[in-house]
Design an enzyme around this catalytic site. Structure first.
Site, PDB file in Angstrom:
ATOM      1  N   GLU A 278       0.825  -1.210   0.000  1.00 55.64           N
ATOM      2  CA  GLU A 278       0.000   0.000   0.000  1.00 55.64           C
ATOM      3  C   GLU A 278       0.864   1.267   0.000  1.00 55.64           C
ATOM      4  O   GLU A 278       0.450   2.308  -0.488  1.00 55.64           O
ATOM      5  CB  GLU A 278      -0.921  -0.031   1.234  1.00 55.64           C
ATOM      6  CG  GLU A 278      -2.184   0.759   1.053  1.00 55.64           C
ATOM      7  CD  GLU A 278      -3.223   0.474   2.140  1.00 55.64           C
ATOM      8  OE1 GLU A 278      -3.514  -0.705   2.410  1.00 55.64           O
ATOM      9  OE2 GLU A 278      -3.737   1.439   2.728  1.00 55.64           O
ATOM     10  N   HIS A 307       7.129 -27.203  -0.259  1.00 54.39           N
ATOM     11  CA  HIS A 307       6.466 -28.255  -1.031  1.00 54.39           C
ATOM     12  C   HIS A 307       5.353 -27.690  -1.889  1.00 54.39           C
ATOM     13  O   HIS A 307       4.444 -28.409  -2.288  1.00 54.39           O
ATOM     14  CB  HIS A 307       5.936 -29.320  -0.075  1.00 54.39           C
ATOM     15  CG  HIS A 307       7.032 -29.890   0.765  1.00 54.39           C
ATOM     16  ND1 HIS A 307       7.771 -30.976   0.391  1.00 54.39           N
ATOM     17  CD2 HIS A 307       7.570 -29.449   1.933  1.00 54.39           C
ATOM     18  CE1 HIS A 307       8.693 -31.217   1.319  1.00 54.39           C
ATOM     19  NE2 HIS A 307       8.599 -30.288   2.257  1.00 54.39           N
ATOM     20  N   LYS A 421     -12.997   2.390  -1.559  1.00 55.70           N
ATOM     21  CA  LYS A 421     -13.957   2.737  -0.499  1.00 55.70           C
ATOM     22  C   LYS A 421     -15.113   3.553  -1.097  1.00 55.70           C
ATOM     23  O   LYS A 421     -16.282   3.315  -0.804  1.00 55.70           O
ATOM     24  CB  LYS A 421     -13.266   3.549   0.611  1.00 55.70           C
ATOM     25  CG  LYS A 421     -12.321   2.723   1.480  1.00 55.70           C
ATOM     26  CD  LYS A 421     -11.792   3.549   2.661  1.00 55.70           C
ATOM     27  CE  LYS A 421     -10.850   2.749   3.540  1.00 55.70           C
ATOM     28  NZ  LYS A 421     -10.372   3.439   4.728  1.00 55.70           N
TER      29      LYS A 421
END
Ligand code: PA5
Length: 446
Positions: A278, A307, A421
């Protein structure tokens, strides 16, 4: 004290293509400018996180000590910078310190996840900590309204003592709620952005509640800040790591993998992911030119992801820089019993500690990546403690701001997050977002 092993970020016999040590000298001027810029901003009280080692925590300790002893669980409602630090600290230390009180962090609007939390807690014993700097974030507000409604109905006489709100000192809707209802409250300082706020009330309150020594966290942060005052770049882990990551970004290594060899530190990697993504992922530089910079942070877990991911890391695209987090001493350990001494397939493990196997595998991955010419570094925690976590938090916060300066972007803003937002407000019918709502209607017609 944390140790930072950066040898495999610099060119050596195994990674001749890595950054040459002498190349760093060429960036001394740029680093000095970035450092001066940071010092100016500290003077101007813009980089508030730098001052947190001196933060007076009396009000937090006093609140926690006066809480009704029936509370043994805290539920944080928050998201992004108002949640990730709380999770990182709690999950790092809950088992290492044997913390007795529990923390849940509801940082989504997934209804099933909320049900899971409600199934795991006893409302009677819970205190709810609503954390939001802006006081408006839809996810946090939704959780707040659902849970407040629940506890108001269940505890009409004394619901107030079950709520605490952490928000801006004066601004925002929640501050008015606090004033009207008389809830206990804490503050997100103006000069500390969400993702830099774990060492403010945002992260300290839940940490103190579960039983951490929050002054030790701040002490660790202060030690690291001191180390990072050093102008000699090789002695300054935050600046050095920032510079090297910056140089690798310029070479097209746009992925930063953080791989703790410790389940406890997995959420620390998540905290880092937000901070790095961010802060540095930006379209415009400080002069308003389009630059589209950033480095995608990825978290991986040792040994589990050996793995799953390490094949890609060793042989896939050369677009990554790796950071291992190593723990030298675990508070809990197991000796592997030699159940089959006659069988060489497993007898080599008999008598060894699990931590020995874990750290051998970490080293094995380092060797494999280094031999494959992949730059990597190692941040070594002598143990996982409040002090070492405080150090690591401060190191990465300084590193992030410093790297932002080198990239010539603003590491403190987040226009991309704000855009999301706003679109949510528009979609959900919030007043004042008609223009955005109309734009979305047009988008739907495509
Ligand atoms: O770092 C940031 O600024 C963001 O991630 C915020 O922390 C996040 O969006 C939550 O914002 P708020 O605390 O205002 O609810």
């Amino acid at each position: 004290m944390l140790r930072f092993d950066y040898r495999n970020l610099l060119a050596n016999n195994y990674i001749p293509t890595a950054i040459e040590n002498k190349r760093l000298d060429g960036f001394a001027g740029k680093c000095q400018e970035a450092d001066q810029d940071i010092r100016r901003e500290r003077q101007a009280d813009i980089l508030g996180f730098y001052t947190l080692p001196e933060y007076d925590t009396k009000h937090i300790k006093s609140y926690v000590s006066q809480l009704d002893p029936e509370f043994d669980t805290m539920v944080v409602l928050g998201i992004g910078g108002s949640a990730l630090g709380n999770k990182a600290l709690y999950n790092a230390l809950k088992t290492e310190l044997g913390l007795k009180r529990k923390l849940f962090v509801y940082d989504n609007v997934d209804p099933v996840y909320l049900q899971e939390i409600l199934d795991s807690i006893d409302l009677q014993h819970c205190v709810f900590n609503v954390i939001t700097k802006s006081g408006t974030t839809a996810e946090t507000m939704a959780g707040y309204m659902i849970l407040l409604d629940l506890i108001k109905k269940k505890f009409p006489q004394d619901y107030r003592k079950r709520v605490v709100i952490t928000t801006d000192r004066e601004k925002g809707f929640l501050r008015q709620v606090i004033n009207n209802e008389g809830y206990s409250s804490f503050i997100v300082p103006d000069n500390v952005g969400g993702r830099f706020s774990v060492l403010t009330d945002v992260g300290l309150l839940s940490s103190a509640f579960v039983g951490m020594d929050i002054d030790k966290l701040l002490w660790g942060a202060g030690q690291m800040r001191q180390r990072c005052e050093n102008q000699a770049i090789l002695e300054n882990p935050a600046y050095l790591n920032g510079l090297l990551h910056f140089l690798y970004m310029r070479e097209g290594k746009n992925v930063s993998v953080m791989m703790p060899y410790s389940n406890s530190l997995y959420d620390f990697a998540d905290w880092y992911r937000q901070l790095w993504a961010e802060s540095l992922g930006k379209r415009y530089d400080r002069k308003g030119r389009e630059v589209f910079v950033g480095q995608t942070p990825v978290k991986a877990l040792g040994t589990t992801d050996q793995h799953s991911q390490v094949q890609l890391y060793a042989e896939g695209p050369r677009d990554k820089v790796f950071t291992f987090l190593t723990v030298e001493k675990f508070q809990h350990d197991f000796v592997i019993p030699n159940l089959h001494p006659e069988r060489p397939e497993v007898s080599y493990l008999g008598g060894k500690k699990l931590s020995e196997l874990l750290n051998a595998e970490r080293f094995a991955t380092e060797i494999a990546l280094t031999r494959a010419g992949r730059p990597n570094c190692n941040l070594i925690f002598p143990e996982i403690s409040e002090e070492t976590l405080g150090e690591a938090i401060m190191m990465y916060e300084i590193q992030t701001v410093f790297t932002g300066k080198l990239l010539n972007i603003d590491p403190l803003d987040q226009p991309g997050v704000e855009a999301g937002k706003v679109a949510t407000y528009a979609l959900m019918g919030k007043a004042g977002f008609d223009k955005e709502r109309n734009e979305i209607e047009e988008y739907k017609k495509l």
